[in-house]
Scaffold this motif. Structure first.
Motif, PDB file in Angstrom:
ATOM      1  N   UNK A   1      15.776  10.360  -0.912  1.00  0.00           N
ATOM      2  CA  UNK A   1      14.560  10.997  -1.400  1.00  0.00           C
ATOM      3  C   UNK A   1      13.698   9.989  -2.163  1.00  0.00           C
ATOM      4  N   UNK A   2      14.349   9.184  -3.007  1.00  0.00           N
ATOM      5  CA  UNK A   2      13.595   8.225  -3.818  1.00  0.00           C
ATOM      6  C   UNK A   2      12.842   7.226  -2.943  1.00  0.00           C
ATOM      7  N   UNK A   3      13.500   6.709  -1.922  1.00  0.00           N
ATOM      8  CA  UNK A   3      12.837   5.747  -1.047  1.00  0.00           C
ATOM      9  C   UNK A   3      11.706   6.394  -0.258  1.00  0.00           C
ATOM     10  N   UNK A   4      11.861   7.680   0.066  1.00  0.00           N
ATOM     11  CA  UNK A   4      10.780   8.385   0.756  1.00  0.00           C
ATOM     12  C   UNK A   4       9.551   8.499  -0.149  1.00  0.00           C
ATOM     13  N   UNK A   5       9.769   8.772  -1.417  1.00  0.00           N
ATOM     14  CA  UNK A   5       8.653   8.845  -2.375  1.00  0.00           C
ATOM     15  C   UNK A   5       7.984   7.475  -2.491  1.00  0.00           C
ATOM     16  N   UNK A   6       8.774   6.427  -2.646  1.00  0.00           N
ATOM     17  CA  UNK A   6       8.213   5.078  -2.741  1.00  0.00           C
ATOM     18  C   UNK A   6       7.492   4.694  -1.449  1.00  0.00           C
ATOM     19  N   UNK A   7       8.042   5.095  -0.332  1.00  0.00           N
ATOM     20  CA  UNK A   7       7.412   4.826   0.951  1.00  0.00           C
ATOM     21  C   UNK A   7       6.041   5.496   1.040  1.00  0.00           C
ATOM     22  N   UNK A   8       5.963   6.739   0.565  1.00  0.00           N
ATOM     23  CA  UNK A   8       4.684   7.462   0.568  1.00  0.00           C
ATOM     24  C   UNK A   8       3.660   6.798  -0.366  1.00  0.00           C
ATOM     25  N   UNK A   9       4.122   6.368  -1.541  1.00  0.00           N
ATOM     26  CA  UNK A   9       3.221   5.665  -2.471  1.00  0.00           C
ATOM     27  C   UNK A   9       2.701   4.371  -1.862  1.00  0.00           C
ATOM     28  N   UNK A  10       3.587   3.622  -1.249  1.00  0.00           N
ATOM     29  CA  UNK A  10       3.199   2.371  -0.610  1.00  0.00           C
ATOM     30  C   UNK A  10       2.236   2.630   0.541  1.00  0.00           C
ATOM     31  N   UNK A  11       2.538   3.618   1.351  1.00  0.00           N
ATOM     32  CA  UNK A  11       1.669   3.952   2.479  1.00  0.00           C
ATOM     33  C   UNK A  11       0.261   4.312   2.004  1.00  0.00           C
ATOM     34  N   UNK A  12       0.161   5.091   0.931  1.00  0.00           N
ATOM     35  CA  UNK A  12      -1.148   5.488   0.420  1.00  0.00           C
ATOM     36  C   UNK A  12      -1.910   4.290  -0.147  1.00  0.00           C
ATOM     37  N   UNK A  13      -1.201   3.417  -0.857  1.00  0.00           N
ATOM     38  CA  UNK A  13      -1.827   2.220  -1.407  1.00  0.00           C
ATOM     39  C   UNK A  13      -2.364   1.347  -0.273  1.00  0.00           C
ATOM     40  N   UNK A  14      -1.570   1.161   0.747  1.00  0.00           N
ATOM     41  CA  UNK A  14      -1.999   0.342   1.884  1.00  0.00           C
ATOM     42  C   UNK A  14      -3.193   0.977   2.591  1.00  0.00           C
ATOM     43  N   UNK A  15      -3.135   2.286   2.774  1.00  0.00           N
ATOM     44  CA  UNK A  15      -4.226   3.003   3.441  1.00  0.00           C
ATOM     45  C   UNK A  15      -5.524   2.866   2.647  1.00  0.00           C
ATOM     46  N   UNK A  16      -5.448   3.071   1.342  1.00  0.00           N
ATOM     47  CA  UNK A  16      -6.648   2.964   0.502  1.00  0.00           C
ATOM     48  C   UNK A  16      -7.222   1.556   0.529  1.00  0.00           C
ATOM     49  N   UNK A  17      -6.355   0.558   0.363  1.00  0.00           N
ATOM     50  CA  UNK A  17      -6.827  -0.829   0.372  1.00  0.00           C
ATOM     51  C   UNK A  17      -7.375  -1.209   1.742  1.00  0.00           C
ATOM     52  N   UNK A  18      -6.715  -0.788   2.797  1.00  0.00           N
ATOM     53  CA  UNK A  18      -7.187  -1.095   4.148  1.00  0.00           C
ATOM     54  C   UNK A  18      -8.555  -0.477   4.410  1.00  0.00           C
ATOM     55  N   UNK A  19      -8.790   0.709   3.850  1.00  0.00           N
ATOM     56  CA  UNK A  19     -10.078   1.387   4.016  1.00  0.00           C
ATOM     57  C   UNK A  19     -11.226   0.522   3.503  1.00  0.00           C
ATOM     58  N   UNK A  20     -11.035  -0.118   2.362  1.00  0.00           N
ATOM     59  CA  UNK A  20     -12.085  -0.971   1.805  1.00  0.00           C
ATOM     60  C   UNK A  20     -12.131  -2.329   2.493  1.00  0.00           C
ATOM     61  N   UNK A  21     -10.977  -2.864   2.811  1.00  0.00           N
ATOM     62  CA  UNK A  21     -10.909  -4.217   3.373  1.00  0.00           C
ATOM     63  C   UNK A  21     -11.374  -4.284   4.820  1.00  0.00           C
ATOM     64  N   UNK A  22     -11.335  -3.163   5.537  1.00  0.00           N
ATOM     65  CA  UNK A  22     -11.780  -3.188   6.938  1.00  0.00           C
ATOM     66  C   UNK A  22     -13.272  -3.479   7.048  1.00  0.00           C
TER      67      UNK A  22
END
Length: 148
Positions: A1-22
């Motif tokens: 469960x913990x890794x799934x939460x961290x995975x979701x946080x990482x995914x959102x961070x990457x998605x947000x940063x990618x949105x601006x960087x694209x």
């Protein structure tokens, strides 16, 4: 469960940063909010370099060099394709880190040259906040900045 939460946080961070960087291109990569701030291209390269270099503290080797860390932007134009590659490579490393780190390991301290001894989870948090901060700078510079 913990890794799934961290995975979701990482995914959102990457998605947000990618949105601006694209939206980074050769024209706006030299934009700055004001003359004294770093350019879009410098910050983008900085995110990629930092993500890869912090990955080394977690045990992931990299050939990425730190050309922007602790440095001022003096107007060097960075190759955007290389910066994109560093960005993607860094986030791919973080995905492997989250997938392969146990719950107990996240609480273990690791020794870093930048932060001294720090728990793995705190170092990941520092990095995600670092990247989000700089992606906000990129977005502002693209929208409101100009070439100086």
């Amino acid at each position: 469960m913990q890794n799934e939460i961290l995975s979701q946080l990482l995914e959102q961070n990457r998605k947000d940063c990618s949105h601006f960087c694209k939206n980074i291109n050769t024209e706006n990569s030299s934009y700055r909010l004001i003359e004294q701030t770093a350019s879009v291209g410098f910050i983008y390269r900085h995110i990629g370099e930092t993500t890869n270099l912090i990955g080394q503290f977690f045990g992931y080797k990299t050939d990425v060099e730190g050309t922007t860390i602790g440095k001022n932007d003096i107007g060097i134009e960075f190759d955007l394709e290389t910066s994109r590659m560093y960005f993607e490579k860094g986030y791919n490393t973080l995905e492997r880190l989250v997938a392969n780190t146990s719950g107990q390991e996240w609480l273990e301290e690791i020794d870093t040259t930048w932060f001294g001894k720090i728990e793995r989870i705190k170092l990941l948090s520092v990095l995600l906040n670092h990247n989000a901060h700089h992606c906000g700078q990129i977005s502002s510079a693209i929208i409101k900045g100009k070439k100086y």
